[in-house]
Write a protein that holds these residues in place. Sequence first.
Motif, PDB file in Angstrom:
ATOM      1  N   GLY A 154       0.644  -0.933  -0.052  1.00 49.40           N
ATOM      2  CA  GLY A 154      -0.093  -0.240   0.046  1.00 49.40           C
ATOM      3  C   GLY A 154       0.906   1.347   0.041  1.00 49.40           C
ATOM      4  O   GLY A 154       0.224   2.213  -0.407  1.00 49.40           O
ATOM      5  N   SER A 155       2.047   0.958   0.419  1.00 48.29           N
ATOM      6  CA  SER A 155       2.837   2.386   0.895  1.00 48.29           C
ATOM      7  C   SER A 155       3.693   2.742  -1.151  1.00 48.29           C
ATOM      8  O   SER A 155       4.456   3.152  -1.043  1.00 48.29           O
ATOM      9  CB  SER A 155       4.059   2.557   1.762  1.00 48.29           C
ATOM     10  N   HIS A 156       3.574   1.550  -1.982  1.00 47.63           N
ATOM     11  CA  HIS A 156       3.973   1.955  -3.106  1.00 47.63           C
ATOM     12  C   HIS A 156       2.672   1.600  -4.103  1.00 47.63           C
ATOM     13  O   HIS A 156       3.050   2.784  -5.759  1.00 47.63           O
ATOM     14  CB  HIS A 156       4.850   0.818  -3.647  1.00 47.63           C
ATOM     15  N   LYS A 206       4.214   2.877   6.225  1.00 54.89           N
ATOM     16  CA  LYS A 206       3.429   3.224   7.529  1.00 54.89           C
ATOM     17  C   LYS A 206       3.671   3.374   8.816  1.00 54.89           C
ATOM     18  O   LYS A 206       4.006   3.863  10.306  1.00 54.89           O
ATOM     19  CB  LYS A 206       1.652   2.557   7.415  1.00 54.89           C
ATOM     20  N   THR A 207       4.476   1.872   9.310  1.00 52.42           N
ATOM     21  CA  THR A 207       5.269   1.532  10.481  1.00 52.42           C
ATOM     22  C   THR A 207       5.952   1.632  10.259  1.00 52.42           C
ATOM     23  O   THR A 207       6.948   1.843  11.601  1.00 52.42           O
ATOM     24  CB  THR A 207       5.235   0.568   9.978  1.00 52.42           C
ATOM     25  N   PHE A 208       7.392   1.843   9.665  1.00 52.66           N
ATOM     26  CA  PHE A 208       9.350   1.892   9.287  1.00 52.66           C
ATOM     27  C   PHE A 208       9.505   1.330  10.075  1.00 52.66           C
ATOM     28  O   PHE A 208      10.374   0.835  10.015  1.00 52.66           O
ATOM     29  CB  PHE A 208       9.006   3.249   9.957  1.00 52.66           C
ATOM     30  N   THR A 209       8.497  -0.249   9.819  1.00 53.05           N
ATOM     31  CA  THR A 209       9.548  -1.249  10.562  1.00 53.05           C
ATOM     32  C   THR A 209       9.726  -2.263   9.062  1.00 53.05           C
ATOM     33  O   THR A 209      10.300  -3.484   9.276  1.00 53.05           O
ATOM     34  CB  THR A 209       8.962  -1.758  11.579  1.00 53.05           C
ATOM     35  N   THR A 210       8.874  -2.090   7.921  1.00 58.10           N
ATOM     36  CA  THR A 210       9.510  -2.999   6.912  1.00 58.10           C
ATOM     37  C   THR A 210      10.305  -3.763   6.126  1.00 58.10           C
ATOM     38  O   THR A 210      11.272  -3.059   5.617  1.00 58.10           O
ATOM     39  CB  THR A 210       8.417  -2.200   5.792  1.00 58.10           C
ATOM     40  N   TYR A 211      10.480  -4.608   6.605  1.00 61.46           N
ATOM     41  CA  TYR A 211      12.286  -5.384   6.216  1.00 61.46           C
ATOM     42  C   TYR A 211      12.623  -4.868   4.790  1.00 61.46           C
ATOM     43  O   TYR A 211      13.824  -3.928   4.612  1.00 61.46           O
ATOM     44  CB  TYR A 211      12.528  -6.520   6.373  1.00 61.46           C
TER      45      TYR A 211
HETATM   46  O1  F6P Z   1       1.733  -6.552   2.797  1.00 59.63           O
HETATM   47  C1  F6P Z   1       1.291  -6.586   4.026  1.00 59.63           C
HETATM   48  C2  F6P Z   1       1.211  -4.667   3.861  1.00 59.63           C
HETATM   49  O2  F6P Z   1       1.365  -4.649   5.886  1.00 59.63           O
HETATM   50  C3  F6P Z   1       0.556  -3.942   3.007  1.00 59.63           C
HETATM   51  O3  F6P Z   1      -0.640  -4.279   4.218  1.00 59.63           O
HETATM   52  C4  F6P Z   1       0.702  -2.205   3.578  1.00 59.63           C
HETATM   53  O4  F6P Z   1       0.549  -1.180   2.386  1.00 59.63           O
HETATM   54  C5  F6P Z   1       2.301  -2.816   3.182  1.00 59.63           C
HETATM   55  O5  F6P Z   1       2.776  -4.191   4.047  1.00 59.63           O
HETATM   56  C6  F6P Z   1       3.745  -2.076   3.699  1.00 59.63           C
HETATM   57  O6  F6P Z   1       3.377  -1.595   5.230  1.00 59.63           O
HETATM   58  P1  F6P Z   1       4.627  -0.387   5.738  1.00 59.63           P
HETATM   59  O7  F6P Z   1       3.463   1.096   4.638  1.00 59.63           O
HETATM   60  O8  F6P Z   1       4.044  -0.275   7.464  1.00 59.63           O
HETATM   61  O9  F6P Z   1       5.677  -0.450   5.096  1.00 59.63           O
END
Ligand code: F6P
Length: 548
Positions: A154-156, A206-211
Amino acid sequence: MSDITKSKSWRALAAQGAEMKNRHLNDLFRADPDRFAKFSIEMQDILFDYSKNLVTEQTIDGLLDLAREVDVEAWRARMFSGAQVNMTEDRAVLHVALRNRSNEPILVDGADVMPQIKAELAAMKSFVERVRGGDWRGYSGKRITDVVSIGIGGSHLGPQMVTEALKGSKNNPMRVHYISNVDGTQIADVLRPLNPEQVLFVISSKTFTTYETLTNMRTAMNWLVASSFDQSVLDKHFVAVTARPENAEKEGFPAENIFQIWDWVGGRFSLWSAIGLPIALYLGFDSFEELLDGAHDMDQHFQNAPLGENAPVMLALVGVWNSTFLEAQTQAILPYDQSLHMFSAYMQQAEMESNGKSVNWDGADVPYQTGAIIWGQLGINGQHAFYQYLHQGKNIVPCDFIGSIESNTPVKGHHEYLMANFFAQTQALMIGIDEEEVRAELRRKGKSERYIERLVSHKIHKGNRPTNTLLLSRISPRTLGSLIALYEHKIFVQGIIWQVCSFDQWGVELGKQLAMNIQGELAPKAATGPHDSSTTGLIDYFKQQRDT
Ligand code: F6P
């Protein structure tokens, strides 16, 4: 929570579904010459025709009864008023507030969220104008020419889909690039031709933890520092968008380089927030605002039009009819406008992450089919790939056809041919061609009876394949905003009818957790497992091949 399958409207629809499976769309059109007028809705430069679905007036009445029975209108009011309609995460769902162009307040826990939204939009506007106007420059004093967005899911998808859709509409001084995959091939490909002095990175998470995102961000930072030999230049080239500013600050972002989103912005509904910064940087802030205006138009229509004339509601109900009562398992989205070449991929996340659920609000297994498998690509290319299946395959695939009256890039003769196919395909999927017609056609071509006998059953198209048609005036920021919002509200209404939690995505967590464990096992000399024999076998094989 009441069992929806026991309701009067559900039972009536289930009985009708069994009966309608034996009817043919051709007969419905013959019996009622007004189907198109009855089963189409025009709103905000979009015409929505759902007449080529296996529905009668009785079906539509039944579906509307169902919508009333589950109280779609009250749920809609709850969402717009900032109530916690994201039940498993105890959050409001307020992408509609992000594009609220009225002066109406929207309250979350008693506080109006509109002032913070407006402040963030103002910050985005000023930043976009500084970058595009050459006021914000790279470390060597050169103008920014390339925006690189790093994010995933969702952030892309939203920003990339929108910038791809609207890129032809302006003589653009700015280029935009997207990195989502942690496969190093993508970042290497994107960065190779760029001049680090003129690149602005937007890190969206959104979380700023996505690997995936943090790994790509660190590689990009190293690339920039390697070119400038100076760690301190990062502030001129990196901004963050997040609901967790504290996490971005830990990564070294100064507060003034952080754009804020909030918990109540769902990832797959976030392009209207600062997550849309790459859109605004690329197209200019005016275009971004037009996108918001278009979505707001649709929000107004969704809130005010009676259910039977309400495009998102009817798109949702027809989808429920096809998925749940006619048991179609998939749904194709087929744009006929090159601008929308990423629209199916975008909607795949929006719909499948939202309604790909099999327990209801109480956590009980649902005994009916919920969200369909969403797939598709540009329709004209699909005609030469998978349309064979749509016309003659064993499974019925309801399709949404999306086209534009005016092309954004008129080239003599092209648009007419494209649109001729657009209209012909929905017609062919519906009318089919029967045995008698196949024989007559082959005879007209002078074929022998022996040849005809051999071929006839292969050439029969049974037709009766349901389609929706969405016809836009043209793809502009405003119509695109409306189109996306139309589908967002469809998702919401369907979630209410199926009684599933459309705004969480727990199903993506397990794989992420297991990957974190396995990652350690892939280090040289690390032990594997314990896992099931297949997973252990595969990991060991990978390591043996890699390390020998
Ligand atoms: O794929 C799972 C997900 O949690 C999506 O819902 C979200 O848009 C994406 O990962 C990225 O998350 P974030 O914006 O926290 O990096």
